[in-house]
Design a protein around this motif. Structure first.
Motif, PDB file in Angstrom:
ATOM      1  N   ASN A  84      -5.045   9.066  10.925  1.00  0.00           N
ATOM      2  CA  ASN A  84      -6.326   8.365  10.839  1.00  0.00           C
ATOM      3  C   ASN A  84      -6.294   7.275   9.768  1.00  0.00           C
ATOM      4  OD1 ASN A  84      -8.543   9.517  12.714  1.00  0.00           O
ATOM      5  ND2 ASN A  84      -7.330  11.279  12.065  1.00  0.00           N
ATOM      6  N   TYR A  85      -5.635   7.562   8.658  1.00  0.00           N
ATOM      7  CA  TYR A  85      -5.484   6.549   7.604  1.00  0.00           C
ATOM      8  C   TYR A  85      -4.686   5.352   8.145  1.00  0.00           C
ATOM      9  CZ  TYR A  85      -4.146   4.204   3.327  1.00  0.00           C
ATOM     10  OH  TYR A  85      -3.958   3.245   2.368  1.00  0.00           O
ATOM     11  N   MET A  86      -3.559   5.636   8.758  1.00  0.00           N
ATOM     12  CA  MET A  86      -2.703   4.570   9.294  1.00  0.00           C
ATOM     13  C   MET A  86      -3.419   3.778  10.384  1.00  0.00           C
ATOM     14  SD  MET A  86       0.954   6.595   9.438  1.00  0.00           S
ATOM     15  CE  MET A  86       1.788   5.293  10.329  1.00  0.00           C
ATOM     16  N   PHE A  87      -4.130   4.476  11.253  1.00  0.00           N
ATOM     17  CA  PHE A  87      -4.851   3.830  12.344  1.00  0.00           C
ATOM     18  C   PHE A  87      -5.813   2.785  11.782  1.00  0.00           C
ATOM     19  CE2 PHE A  87      -8.423   3.514  15.299  1.00  0.00           C
ATOM     20  CZ  PHE A  87      -7.757   3.254  16.495  1.00  0.00           C
ATOM     21  N   ASN A  88      -6.545   3.139  10.737  1.00  0.00           N
ATOM     22  CA  ASN A  88      -7.511   2.214  10.147  1.00  0.00           C
ATOM     23  C   ASN A  88      -6.837   1.123   9.320  1.00  0.00           C
ATOM     24  OD1 ASN A  88      -9.937   3.410  11.190  1.00  0.00           O
ATOM     25  ND2 ASN A  88      -9.601   5.100   9.765  1.00  0.00           N
ATOM     26  N   LYS A  89      -5.936   1.495   8.441  1.00  0.00           N
ATOM     27  CA  LYS A  89      -5.292   0.531   7.545  1.00  0.00           C
ATOM     28  C   LYS A  89      -4.433  -0.483   8.308  1.00  0.00           C
ATOM     29  CE  LYS A  89      -3.586  -1.259   3.733  1.00  0.00           C
ATOM     30  NZ  LYS A  89      -4.322  -2.279   3.024  1.00  0.00           N
ATOM     31  N   LEU A  90      -3.691  -0.014   9.310  1.00  0.00           N
ATOM     32  CA  LEU A  90      -2.772  -0.886  10.048  1.00  0.00           C
ATOM     33  C   LEU A  90      -3.409  -1.467  11.315  1.00  0.00           C
ATOM     34  CD1 LEU A  90       0.498   1.228   9.720  1.00  0.00           C
ATOM     35  CD2 LEU A  90      -0.381  -0.560   8.194  1.00  0.00           C
ATOM     36  N   GLN A  91      -4.674  -1.176  11.524  1.00  0.00           N
ATOM     37  CA  GLN A  91      -5.424  -1.679  12.678  1.00  0.00           C
ATOM     38  C   GLN A  91      -4.698  -1.381  13.992  1.00  0.00           C
ATOM     39  OE1 GLN A  91      -6.624  -5.779  12.057  1.00  0.00           O
ATOM     40  NE2 GLN A  91      -7.344  -5.347   9.991  1.00  0.00           N
ATOM     41  N   LEU A  92      -4.294  -0.136  14.153  1.00  0.00           N
ATOM     42  CA  LEU A  92      -3.529   0.277  15.328  1.00  0.00           C
ATOM     43  C   LEU A  92      -4.375   0.308  16.603  1.00  0.00           C
ATOM     44  CD1 LEU A  92      -1.310   3.100  13.783  1.00  0.00           C
ATOM     45  CD2 LEU A  92      -0.791   0.668  14.067  1.00  0.00           C
ATOM     46  N   GLY A  93      -5.680   0.140  16.465  1.00  0.00           N
ATOM     47  CA  GLY A  93      -6.559   0.110  17.627  1.00  0.00           C
ATOM     48  C   GLY A  93      -6.703  -1.268  18.250  1.00  0.00           C
ATOM     49  N   LEU A  94      -5.984  -2.263  17.714  1.00  0.00           N
ATOM     50  CA  LEU A  94      -6.094  -3.613  18.280  1.00  0.00           C
ATOM     51  C   LEU A  94      -5.626  -3.630  19.732  1.00  0.00           C
ATOM     52  CD1 LEU A  94      -4.824  -5.821  15.305  1.00  0.00           C
ATOM     53  CD2 LEU A  94      -7.174  -5.541  16.109  1.00  0.00           C
ATOM     54  N   ARG A  95      -6.292  -4.438  20.530  1.00  0.00           N
ATOM     55  CA  ARG A  95      -6.004  -4.527  21.965  1.00  0.00           C
ATOM     56  C   ARG A  95      -4.557  -4.936  22.230  1.00  0.00           C
ATOM     57  NH1 ARG A  95      -7.452  -4.615  27.070  1.00  0.00           N
ATOM     58  NH2 ARG A  95      -7.395  -6.488  28.357  1.00  0.00           N
ATOM     59  N   ARG A  96      -3.965  -5.717  21.347  1.00  0.00           N
ATOM     60  CA  ARG A  96      -2.591  -6.179  21.576  1.00  0.00           C
ATOM     61  C   ARG A  96      -1.631  -5.008  21.805  1.00  0.00           C
ATOM     62  NH1 ARG A  96      -2.311  -7.553  15.803  1.00  0.00           N
ATOM     63  NH2 ARG A  96      -2.945  -9.636  16.390  1.00  0.00           N
ATOM     64  N   TYR A  97      -1.848  -3.902  21.100  1.00  0.00           N
ATOM     65  CA  TYR A  97      -0.919  -2.775  21.214  1.00  0.00           C
ATOM     66  C   TYR A  97      -1.066  -2.047  22.549  1.00  0.00           C
ATOM     67  CZ  TYR A  97      -0.470  -3.898  16.315  1.00  0.00           C
ATOM     68  OH  TYR A  97      -0.284  -4.573  15.141  1.00  0.00           O
ATOM     69  N   SER A  98      -2.280  -1.950  23.049  1.00  0.00           N
ATOM     70  CA  SER A  98      -2.455  -1.317  24.366  1.00  0.00           C
ATOM     71  C   SER A  98      -1.953  -2.232  25.476  1.00  0.00           C
ATOM     72  CB  SER A  98      -3.913  -0.930  24.605  1.00  0.00           C
ATOM     73  OG  SER A  98      -4.762  -2.056  24.604  1.00  0.00           O
ATOM     74  N   LEU A  99      -2.170  -3.541  25.341  1.00  0.00           N
ATOM     75  CA  LEU A  99      -1.667  -4.482  26.349  1.00  0.00           C
ATOM     76  C   LEU A  99      -0.141  -4.465  26.395  1.00  0.00           C
ATOM     77  CD1 LEU A  99      -4.011  -7.568  25.867  1.00  0.00           C
ATOM     78  CD2 LEU A  99      -3.804  -6.157  27.920  1.00  0.00           C
ATOM     79  N   ILE A 100       0.476  -4.492  25.242  1.00  0.00           N
ATOM     80  CA  ILE A 100       1.942  -4.481  25.194  1.00  0.00           C
ATOM     81  C   ILE A 100       2.485  -3.176  25.762  1.00  0.00           C
ATOM     82  CG2 ILE A 100       3.928  -4.419  23.622  1.00  0.00           C
ATOM     83  CD1 ILE A 100       2.384  -6.490  21.905  1.00  0.00           C
ATOM     84  N   TRP A 101       1.841  -2.058  25.432  1.00  0.00           N
ATOM     85  CA  TRP A 101       2.288  -0.771  25.959  1.00  0.00           C
ATOM     86  C   TRP A 101       2.207  -0.770  27.479  1.00  0.00           C
ATOM     87  CZ3 TRP A 101       0.163   3.228  28.803  1.00  0.00           C
ATOM     88  CH2 TRP A 101       0.870   4.427  28.797  1.00  0.00           C
ATOM     89  N   LYS A 102       1.084  -1.281  28.012  1.00  0.00           N
ATOM     90  CA  LYS A 102       0.896  -1.289  29.463  1.00  0.00           C
ATOM     91  C   LYS A 102       1.885  -2.254  30.123  1.00  0.00           C
ATOM     92  CE  LYS A 102      -1.931   0.548  32.471  1.00  0.00           C
ATOM     93  NZ  LYS A 102      -1.904   1.951  32.765  1.00  0.00           N
ATOM     94  N   ASP A 129       0.833  -1.198   0.000  1.00  0.00           N
ATOM     95  CA  ASP A 129       0.000   0.000   0.000  1.00  0.00           C
ATOM     96  C   ASP A 129       0.873   1.257   0.000  1.00  0.00           C
ATOM     97  OD1 ASP A 129      -2.402   1.489   0.170  1.00  0.00           O
ATOM     98  OD2 ASP A 129      -2.122   1.700   2.335  1.00  0.00           O
ATOM     99  N   GLU A 130       0.507   2.201  -0.820  1.00  0.00           N
ATOM    100  CA  GLU A 130       1.235   3.472  -0.898  1.00  0.00           C
ATOM    101  C   GLU A 130       0.375   4.624  -0.397  1.00  0.00           C
ATOM    102  OE1 GLU A 130       4.464   3.626  -4.257  1.00  0.00           O
ATOM    103  OE2 GLU A 130       2.531   3.137  -5.160  1.00  0.00           O
ATOM    104  N   GLY A 131      -0.476   4.338   0.571  1.00  0.00           N
ATOM    105  CA  GLY A 131      -1.385   5.345   1.115  1.00  0.00           C
ATOM    106  C   GLY A 131      -0.670   6.433   1.889  1.00  0.00           C
ATOM    107  N   ASP A 132      -1.445   7.163   2.683  1.00  0.00           N
ATOM    108  CA  ASP A 132      -0.941   8.302   3.453  1.00  0.00           C
ATOM    109  C   ASP A 132      -0.231   7.848   4.718  1.00  0.00           C
ATOM    110  OD1 ASP A 132      -1.814  10.298   1.741  1.00  0.00           O
ATOM    111  OD2 ASP A 132      -3.796  10.393   2.665  1.00  0.00           O
ATOM    112  N   TYR A 133       1.036   7.467   4.600  1.00  0.00           N
ATOM    113  CA  TYR A 133       1.811   7.011   5.750  1.00  0.00           C
ATOM    114  C   TYR A 133       2.798   8.087   6.188  1.00  0.00           C
ATOM    115  CZ  TYR A 133      -0.027   2.402   4.818  1.00  0.00           C
ATOM    116  OH  TYR A 133      -0.877   1.344   4.631  1.00  0.00           O
TER     117      TYR A 133
END
Length: 186
Positions: free
Chosen positions: A121-139, A87-91
């Motif tokens: 917002n583009y990256m958040f949706n395309k890369l699924q940055l809202g997945l729980r795994r990322y918040s768990l790992i951060w915590k 993908d060559e979107g807005d990164y």
């Protein structure tokens, strides 16, 4: 309360040239602080450097001249690299722009794109940055770092008078850490 997305901004510092982009992995890991360029998750929680990928910021399938260009490579977790694919979107390049200007973390460690950033917002949706795994790992990583600092304080002779209080605090933090870790592995 929102907090910074990341505390150390990655910077590409390696200057040598290789014919195979995979040869850069150890240098990318160092330059990206052993963290995913897009999620800021440490490679440690994914199994280390062997499980992390090298993303071509601009896909080399569409930009073959950039296949081994170090300035085009991003150290990242496999989940993000697979979703990004060609993908060559807005990164946003993690080394060229401070992600703290585009993303933040909520109190649970979830990644939140800032409203005014269309790229975030583009990256958040395309890369699924809202997945729980990322918040768990951060915590988990945040608690792990606190536990290391607390251990140093417990072992510091000048804290002898409060050593027992520090041990109780460490025990409480360890319990919370285990609770989060169980959530991550289940």
């Amino acid at each position: 309360m929102a907090s910074n997305f990341r505390y150390q901004i990655p910077a590409r510092t390696f200057t040598k040239a290789y014919k195979n982009y995979r040869s850069y992995k150890v240098y990318l890991a160092k330059d990206f602080n052993c963290r995913c360029g897009y999620t800021d998750c440490p490679d440690f929680w994914f199994g280390g450097k062997n499980t992390f990928h090298i993303d071509h910021f601009k896909p080399f399938s569409k930009n073959p001249n950039l296949e081994t260009e170090y300035s085009n490579l991003v150290y990242c977790c496999s989940y993000v690299n697979i979703l990004k694919s060609n993908d060559e979107g807005d990164y946003i390049d993690p080394c060229d722009v401070d992600f703290n200007d585009h993303f933040e973390r909520d109190s649970d460690g979830s990644i939140v794109p800032k409203a005014g950033s269309k790229e975030a917002n583009y990256m958040f949706n395309k890369l699924q940055l809202g997945l729980r795994r990322y918040s768990l790992i951060w915590k988990l990583d945040e608690m792990y770092e606190k536990m290391l600092k607390l251990r140093d304080q417990i072992n510091d002779p000048k804290n002898e008078k409060i050593k027992n209080d520090l041990k109780i605090l460490n025990s409480d933090l360890s319990e919370e850490f285990i609770t989060y870790l169980k959530s991550y592995v289940s």
